[in-house]
Design a protein around this motif. Structure first.
Motif, PDB file in Angstrom:
ATOM      1  N   THR A  36      24.566 -22.253  -7.823  1.00 34.17           N
ATOM      2  CA  THR A  36      24.772 -22.243  -6.533  1.00 34.17           C
ATOM      3  C   THR A  36      24.712 -23.903  -6.220  1.00 34.17           C
ATOM      4  OG1 THR A  36      23.771 -20.200  -5.830  1.00 34.17           O
ATOM      5  CG2 THR A  36      24.077 -21.757  -3.972  1.00 34.17           C
ATOM      6  N   THR A  45      25.044 -27.094  -3.463  1.00 35.76           N
ATOM      7  CA  THR A  45      25.051 -27.656  -1.958  1.00 35.76           C
ATOM      8  C   THR A  45      25.713 -28.955  -1.996  1.00 35.76           C
ATOM      9  OG1 THR A  45      23.071 -26.426  -1.389  1.00 35.76           O
ATOM     10  CG2 THR A  45      23.668 -28.222   0.037  1.00 35.76           C
ATOM     11  N   HIS A  49      27.845 -25.022   0.998  1.00 42.95           N
ATOM     12  CA  HIS A  49      27.491 -24.550  -0.173  1.00 42.95           C
ATOM     13  C   HIS A  49      28.501 -23.725  -1.094  1.00 42.95           C
ATOM     14  CE1 HIS A  49      26.232 -21.440   2.461  1.00 42.95           C
ATOM     15  NE2 HIS A  49      26.541 -20.329   1.233  1.00 42.95           N
ATOM     16  N   GLU A 103      28.775 -20.793  -4.183  1.00 41.04           N
ATOM     17  CA  GLU A 103      28.174 -19.779  -5.026  1.00 41.04           C
ATOM     18  C   GLU A 103      29.154 -19.480  -6.186  1.00 41.04           C
ATOM     19  OE1 GLU A 103      26.678 -16.784  -2.703  1.00 41.04           O
ATOM     20  OE2 GLU A 103      25.764 -18.182  -1.382  1.00 41.04           O
ATOM     21  N   GLY A 130      26.274 -24.926   5.609  1.00 42.62           N
ATOM     22  CA  GLY A 130      25.002 -24.920   5.291  1.00 42.62           C
ATOM     23  C   GLY A 130      24.470 -25.118   4.068  1.00 42.62           C
ATOM     24  N   ARG A 131      23.192 -25.571   3.905  1.00 46.60           N
ATOM     25  CA  ARG A 131      22.793 -25.662   2.523  1.00 46.60           C
ATOM     26  C   ARG A 131      22.194 -24.301   2.027  1.00 46.60           C
ATOM     27  NH1 ARG A 131      20.209 -30.759   1.340  1.00 46.60           N
ATOM     28  NH2 ARG A 131      20.569 -32.358   2.937  1.00 46.60           N
ATOM     29  N   ALA A 132      22.444 -24.121   0.853  1.00 48.71           N
ATOM     30  CA  ALA A 132      22.019 -22.756   0.140  1.00 48.71           C
ATOM     31  C   ALA A 132      20.452 -22.937  -0.091  1.00 48.71           C
ATOM     32  CB  ALA A 132      22.489 -22.829  -1.586  1.00 48.71           C
ATOM     33  N   GLU A 133      19.765 -21.630   0.299  1.00 48.27           N
ATOM     34  CA  GLU A 133      18.275 -21.665   0.540  1.00 48.27           C
ATOM     35  C   GLU A 133      17.765 -21.911  -1.081  1.00 48.27           C
ATOM     36  OE1 GLU A 133      16.539 -18.547   2.526  1.00 48.27           O
ATOM     37  OE2 GLU A 133      17.994 -18.527   4.037  1.00 48.27           O
ATOM     38  N   ASN A 134      18.267 -21.440  -2.263  1.00 47.76           N
ATOM     39  CA  ASN A 134      17.912 -21.562  -3.362  1.00 47.76           C
ATOM     40  C   ASN A 134      19.014 -22.123  -4.455  1.00 47.76           C
ATOM     41  OD1 ASN A 134      15.027 -20.316  -2.889  1.00 47.76           O
ATOM     42  ND2 ASN A 134      16.286 -18.218  -2.625  1.00 47.76           N
ATOM     43  N   GLY A 135      19.301 -23.312  -3.990  1.00 40.60           N
ATOM     44  CA  GLY A 135      20.432 -23.827  -4.651  1.00 40.60           C
ATOM     45  C   GLY A 135      20.013 -24.335  -5.948  1.00 40.60           C
ATOM     46  N   THR A 149      22.303 -29.838  -5.722  1.00 39.94           N
ATOM     47  CA  THR A 149      22.642 -30.520  -4.635  1.00 39.94           C
ATOM     48  C   THR A 149      23.282 -31.901  -4.763  1.00 39.94           C
ATOM     49  OG1 THR A 149      20.790 -29.605  -3.201  1.00 39.94           O
ATOM     50  CG2 THR A 149      21.942 -31.495  -2.305  1.00 39.94           C
TER      51      THR A 149
END
Length: 185
Positions: free
Chosen positions: A97, A99, A110, A112, A125-130, A133
């Motif tokens: 993933t 971001t 982001h 995936e 938006g940003r990925a929560e568990n990327g 980055t």
């Protein structure tokens, strides 16, 4: 308006072109809530969004129109996922993933990527568990997606920074190039 030394009109067409591009992007963003159907029916919308963002100062546009950024990204990410052909993920076995975060405005999105399953998805938006980055100026990030900036050279020249696994990011560099090659029209 005329030039200082003549009565000839000053050509302000770049300004008019920028304004018409921004107006087109605003119009496209207003369609964002139907992104899936629109991109499926009109794949050229993806090219309109990407090329439009390359023609303007993206950070200034997003800062002046913050509500528009997410809607444009819905079109952008939906379009990229729709445009990805079966061979775009060939030779990509990575599951990651990524971001993309602009440093000069609120633009963030982001991707995936599941190379094993052959799928790609994205969103605003940003990925929560990327895993990675990629951060830089908004115009640089758009240039990466448009294929105007080579991912490896851009990184080596300091055009953007990578937080997370640089190896994973560099593994995905060819995928970014292939995605930009999938732009319709």
């Amino acid at each position: 308006m005329t030039g200082e030394n003549s009565d000839q009109p000053i050509d302000d067409s770049p300004e008019r072109d920028r304004e018409s591009t921004e107006a087109r992007l605003l119009q496209l963003a207003s369609l964002g809530d139907r992104a899936d159907a629109l991109v499926h029916e009109h794949p050229e919308l993806l090219t309109d969004v990407v090329r439009g963002l390359t023609e303007i100062d993206t950070a200034a546009f997003v800062s002046a129109n913050p509500e528009v950024a997410d809607r444009l990204q819905e079109l952008l990410w939906t379009g990229l996922c729709e445009a990805v052909g079966g061979d775009a993920l060939d030779d990509v076995s990575t599951v990651a993933t990524v971001t993309f975060a602009a440093e000069d405005c609120s633009l963030a999105g982001h991707l995936e990527i599941d190379g094993e399953a052959g799928t790609i998805a994205g969103g605003p938006g940003r990925a929560e568990n990327g895993d990675v980055t990629i951060a830089g100026e908004a115009d640089v990030l758009v240039g990466l997606l448009a294929g105007d900036i080579d991912p490896k050279l851009g990184y080596l020249r300091g055009r953007f920074e990578i937080d997370g696994s640089t190896g994973t990011a560099m593994t995905l560099a060819p995928l970014l190039s292939r995605l930009s090659g999938q732009l319709p029209g």
